[in-house]
Design a protein around this motif. Structure first.
Motif, PDB file in Angstrom:
ATOM      1  N   LYS A   1     127.173  98.313  20.469  1.00  0.00           N
ATOM      2  CA  LYS A   1     128.499  98.178  19.856  1.00  0.00           C
ATOM      3  C   LYS A   1     128.435  98.643  18.402  1.00  0.00           C
ATOM      4  O   LYS A   1     127.522  98.245  17.657  1.00  0.00           O
ATOM      5  CB  LYS A   1     128.937  96.709  19.928  1.00  0.00           C
ATOM      6  CG  LYS A   1     130.176  96.368  19.113  1.00  0.00           C
ATOM      7  CD  LYS A   1     130.400  94.862  19.149  1.00  0.00           C
ATOM      8  CE  LYS A   1     131.509  94.444  18.204  1.00  0.00           C
ATOM      9  NZ  LYS A   1     131.679  92.978  18.184  1.00  0.00           N
ATOM     10  N   VAL A   2     129.387  99.472  18.003  1.00  0.00           N
ATOM     11  CA  VAL A   2     129.488  99.914  16.612  1.00  0.00           C
ATOM     12  C   VAL A   2     130.820  99.397  16.063  1.00  0.00           C
ATOM     13  O   VAL A   2     131.892  99.765  16.552  1.00  0.00           O
ATOM     14  CB  VAL A   2     129.426 101.455  16.495  1.00  0.00           C
ATOM     15  CG1 VAL A   2     129.401 101.852  15.030  1.00  0.00           C
ATOM     16  CG2 VAL A   2     128.195 102.001  17.210  1.00  0.00           C
ATOM     17  N   SER A   3     130.735  98.554  15.061  1.00  0.00           N
ATOM     18  CA  SER A   3     131.951  97.915  14.516  1.00  0.00           C
ATOM     19  C   SER A   3     132.649  98.873  13.561  1.00  0.00           C
ATOM     20  O   SER A   3     132.644  98.685  12.339  1.00  0.00           O
ATOM     21  CB  SER A   3     131.584  96.607  13.804  1.00  0.00           C
ATOM     22  OG  SER A   3     130.573  96.842  12.829  1.00  0.00           O
ATOM     23  N   VAL A   4     133.263  99.912  14.129  1.00  0.00           N
ATOM     24  CA  VAL A   4     133.840 101.010  13.328  1.00  0.00           C
ATOM     25  C   VAL A   4     134.990 100.561  12.436  1.00  0.00           C
ATOM     26  O   VAL A   4     135.369 101.277  11.504  1.00  0.00           O
ATOM     27  CB  VAL A   4     134.302 102.157  14.258  1.00  0.00           C
ATOM     28  CG1 VAL A   4     133.117 102.863  14.875  1.00  0.00           C
ATOM     29  CG2 VAL A   4     135.251 101.632  15.337  1.00  0.00           C
ATOM     30  N   SER A   5     135.564  99.403  12.701  1.00  0.00           N
ATOM     31  CA  SER A   5     136.680  98.928  11.873  1.00  0.00           C
ATOM     32  C   SER A   5     136.197  98.370  10.534  1.00  0.00           C
ATOM     33  O   SER A   5     136.997  98.137   9.629  1.00  0.00           O
ATOM     34  CB  SER A   5     137.472  97.851  12.625  1.00  0.00           C
ATOM     35  OG  SER A   5     136.632  96.761  12.962  1.00  0.00           O
TER      36      SER A   5
ATOM     37  N   ALA B   1     128.174  97.917  11.713  1.00  0.00           N
ATOM     38  CA  ALA B   1     126.886  97.442  12.215  1.00  0.00           C
ATOM     39  C   ALA B   1     126.693  97.924  13.643  1.00  0.00           C
ATOM     40  O   ALA B   1     127.663  98.094  14.393  1.00  0.00           O
ATOM     41  CB  ALA B   1     126.827  95.922  12.152  1.00  0.00           C
ATOM     42  N   PHE B   2     125.440  98.129  14.030  1.00  0.00           N
ATOM     43  CA  PHE B   2     125.074  98.523  15.388  1.00  0.00           C
ATOM     44  C   PHE B   2     124.408  97.317  16.040  1.00  0.00           C
ATOM     45  O   PHE B   2     123.329  96.877  15.595  1.00  0.00           O
ATOM     46  CB  PHE B   2     124.102  99.707  15.367  1.00  0.00           C
ATOM     47  CG  PHE B   2     124.729 101.016  14.953  1.00  0.00           C
ATOM     48  CD1 PHE B   2     124.810 102.074  15.847  1.00  0.00           C
ATOM     49  CD2 PHE B   2     125.242 101.191  13.667  1.00  0.00           C
ATOM     50  CE1 PHE B   2     125.391 103.284  15.472  1.00  0.00           C
ATOM     51  CE2 PHE B   2     125.820 102.389  13.276  1.00  0.00           C
ATOM     52  CZ  PHE B   2     125.898 103.431  14.179  1.00  0.00           C
TER      53      PHE B   2
ATOM     54  N   SER C   1     136.153  98.202  18.270  1.00  0.00           N
ATOM     55  CA  SER C   1     134.786  98.689  18.129  1.00  0.00           C
ATOM     56  C   SER C   1     134.572  99.842  19.101  1.00  0.00           C
ATOM     57  O   SER C   1     135.339 100.028  20.048  1.00  0.00           O
ATOM     58  CB  SER C   1     133.774  97.573  18.409  1.00  0.00           C
ATOM     59  OG  SER C   1     133.886  96.530  17.460  1.00  0.00           O
ATOM     60  N   LYS C   2     133.502 100.600  18.867  1.00  0.00           N
ATOM     61  CA  LYS C   2     133.140 101.696  19.760  1.00  0.00           C
ATOM     62  C   LYS C   2     131.869 101.294  20.505  1.00  0.00           C
ATOM     63  O   LYS C   2     130.977 100.678  19.919  1.00  0.00           O
ATOM     64  CB  LYS C   2     132.922 102.982  18.966  1.00  0.00           C
ATOM     65  CG  LYS C   2     132.782 104.225  19.836  1.00  0.00           C
ATOM     66  CD  LYS C   2     132.835 105.487  19.000  1.00  0.00           C
ATOM     67  CE  LYS C   2     132.623 106.745  19.846  1.00  0.00           C
ATOM     68  NZ  LYS C   2     133.644 106.908  20.878  1.00  0.00           N
TER      69      LYS C   2
END
Length: 601
Positions: free
Chosen positions: A103-107, A112-113, A123-124
């Motif tokens: 999970k990449v917290s793009v917001s 964080a990964f 998230s992405k």
């Protein structure tokens, strides 16, 4: 049956959902139909029934239906009702494993990964990871190559101290303000390109780091880089050379022997075969309806791909419309005749067929241990109804301290952990298990006949961990509340004797009896669940009382320490540097805490 025949004549020629009921009013099957009149009548009038369908029809005492605007709405409603009622003749993904994603917290300003098994908006996600590729290894590659953070630390205006990951070159420490948002953002973009399938930059970076560590004689770090390169090679070998790298596709094959069925899913992301998953399923419908129902349930908890590769009998147009309607996602549902996609579909079919052939004995054994065991218990204990929903209760405490109760739920002989409940005993003084059980059951039964019954459905059988005394105590609550239509038994541990509310003498079942084994499973599960809850409460209370003795550690600082470390053992083992990282502690108080544990404990 004559009443059913009359109801069949009144069925409308509209789309909708039909719900089949047994003689006890339990929902045993939910189905959707393009034309209700035609679909429902098929169950009762067709002579070409599979063994499973015939068994279901024999148990139908009534049915009702809900008209919908379209077949898409019917599929969505069917999926929701299956989740709600868990009908015994529907496909249920009870044993479904949810595979991990990155999970990449793009917001966030500094994303964080992290590893996640649940997909949420904002998230992405990359994955799922399976088939010999460990998600933690992939995350470590990202961490080592790009220095992005893998923690949940909040990043604010006040700089924090860099953690160990910074010192071993695995994080650029945005929390310590040692890297700007723009530069960190470039690292995130490059890391996400790697997770999308571009391995070239990562391989080059890892080789450069390996050489640099070796020259600096940091041989452990150099060896770690080499191990990550080997894992990278393993990922690359899973690439399907003939499949476009821009394609994210799930390949789903369904096979059936008209009694049992299996579904195999091959998952490909960016042209890389991530792995496979196989499900043994039961159904009382046609293959195309069963597959459609499976897909609707499966993607409620899994990432939706760009493509679904399926067999020709699949209701492709309906599924495409379902994804658009329910998830605002455009998915191409294809049934290829040739090429690499056809080869993948053939592979999935072979996997499903092989699994089904090998799994039949296991499935039959599971039925003996669950549904057949329930039927046997009804017969041997003289229960008034089939015990589809069983609830078991247990009490846990030490010398009357931190008393708790547990309720575990089995549906058709299998644990349904989503419906477990815990109780803190409020009104009982001292170690009185009888009174504690009475409080728990009084609170539980008070839900019946109220709006809360939707979340606390009426049980068919209540099981008490204990002997005649515990059973009598609970029966008083049943009698006082004038509860009828729920069977009540207890299981005494010493002789594994079963007591019923209807008889004075206990029943001794053969130790090999599947019915007894099921009762033991639910009793042991209730005990485990109660003990776990008790230990959680007891340890937190003990931890709070110990910390309260340390000068300078007030309520807010105690809460911060508990949130950070969780247990007294971890706080005792923490270094002054680790303690000082907790909000509000600082170096001075960290030294006081460390000294307290060294001198007092």
């Amino acid at each position: 049956m004559s009443e059913l025949q009359e109801k069949l004549k009144l069925l409308p020629d509209k789309p909708g959902v039909y719900i089949m009921l047994d003689r006890d009013g339990n929902v045993i099957y939910v189905g959707k139909a393009r034309v209700l009149k035609n679909r429902v009548r098929q169950y009762f009038h067709s002579s070409l029934k599979t063994e499973k369908v015939a068994a279901m029809v024999a148990n139908i005492s009534d049915f009702y239906y809900i008209i919908t605007k379209s077949e898409i709405d019917a599929l969505s409603l069917e999926n929701n009702l299956i989740k709600k009622y868990k009908p015994k003749y529907n496909i249920l993904l009870k044993d479904d494993k949810t595979y991990p994603y990155i999970k990449v917290s793009v917001s966030e300003k500094y994303p964080a990964f992290t590893v996640s098994r649940k997909l949420r908006k904002g998230s992405k996600y990359f994955g799922p990871y399976m088939g010999g590729v460990r998600v933690r290894d992939v995350l470590e590659i990202v961490n080592m190559a790009f220095g992005v953070r893998t923690c949940q630390t909040s990043i604010g205006e006040k700089a924090k101290k860099p953690c160990l990951n910074y010192h071993i070159h695995r994080c650029a420490a945005p929390c310590a303000h040692l890297i700007g948002a723009e530069e960190y953002g470039e690292r995130v973009k490059t890391a996400m390109r790697f997770l999308d399938g571009e391995e070239g930059d990562v391989e080059r970076l890892l080789k450069e780091k390996m050489r640099a560590f070796a020259e600096a004689e940091e041989f452990e770090l150099a060896l770690d880089c080499r191990n990550k390169l080997e894992m990278l090679s393993k990922i690359s070998l899973k690439r399907i050379t003939a499949l476009n790298r821009d394609i994210n596709a799930d390949v789903i094959a369904y096979v059936s022997n008209k009694l049992y069925s299996a579904v195999n899913i091959l998952i490909t992301r960016r042209g890389i075969m991530q792995g496979a998953s196989t499900f043994a399923v039961e159904n009382a419908s046609s293959d195309e309806e069963a597959l459609t129902s499976f897909i609707a349930q499966y993607y409620a908890n899994h990432q939706i791909p760009d493509e679904l590769i399926v067999q020709e009998f699949c209701e492709s147009a309906l599924i495409e419309e379902f994804f658009r309607h329910s998830y605002a996602k455009s998915v191409s549902v294809l049934s290829p005749k040739q090429g690499v996609r056809r080869q993948l579909l053939d592979m999935a079919e072979n996997n499903a067929s092989e699994y089904l052939e090998k799994a039949i004995d296991k499935i039959k054994h599971k039925e003996d241990m669950t549904v057949n065991a329930c039927r046997h218990l009804q017969e041997v204990l003289g229960l008034s109804r089939y015990p589809r929903r069983m609830e078991c209760y247990d009490i846990s405490n030490i010398s009357g301290v931190d008393k708790v109760g547990s309720m575990v739920v089995f549906i058709d002989g299998e644990a349904d952990r989503s419906q477990y409940r815990r109780f803190r005993i409020r009104t009982v003084e001292g170690a009185n298990d009888f009174a504690s059980l009475q409080e728990v059951l009084r609170r539980r039964l008070s839900k019946l006949g109220t709006e809360e019954e939707e979340h606390f459905p009426r049980p068919d059988l209540v099981i008490i961990d204990g002997g005649k005394g515990q059973l009598s105590a609970v029966k008083e609550i049943f009698d006082g509340a004038e509860i009828a239509g729920i069977d009540l038994i207890s299981l005494a541990k010493r002789e594994e004797e079963v007591f019923t509310a209807a008889g004075e003498e206990g029943v001794l079942l053969d130790r090999r009896d599947y019915g007894l084994k099921m009762l033991q499973r639910i009793r042991d599960e209730a005990h485990r669940f109660a003990i776990t809850f008790f230990r959680s409460i007891h340890s937190k209370r003990s931890l709070t009382s110990v910390l309260a003795e340390i000068p300078g550690v007030g309520k807010i600082k105690r809460r911060a320490l508990i949130e950070k470390f969780g247990t007294i053992d971890r706080i005792m083992r923490a270094t002054p540097e680790q303690l000082a990282q907790v909000d509000g502690i600082g170096e001075g108080l960290a030294a006081v805490i460390r000294k307290y544990f060294e001198e007092e404990l």
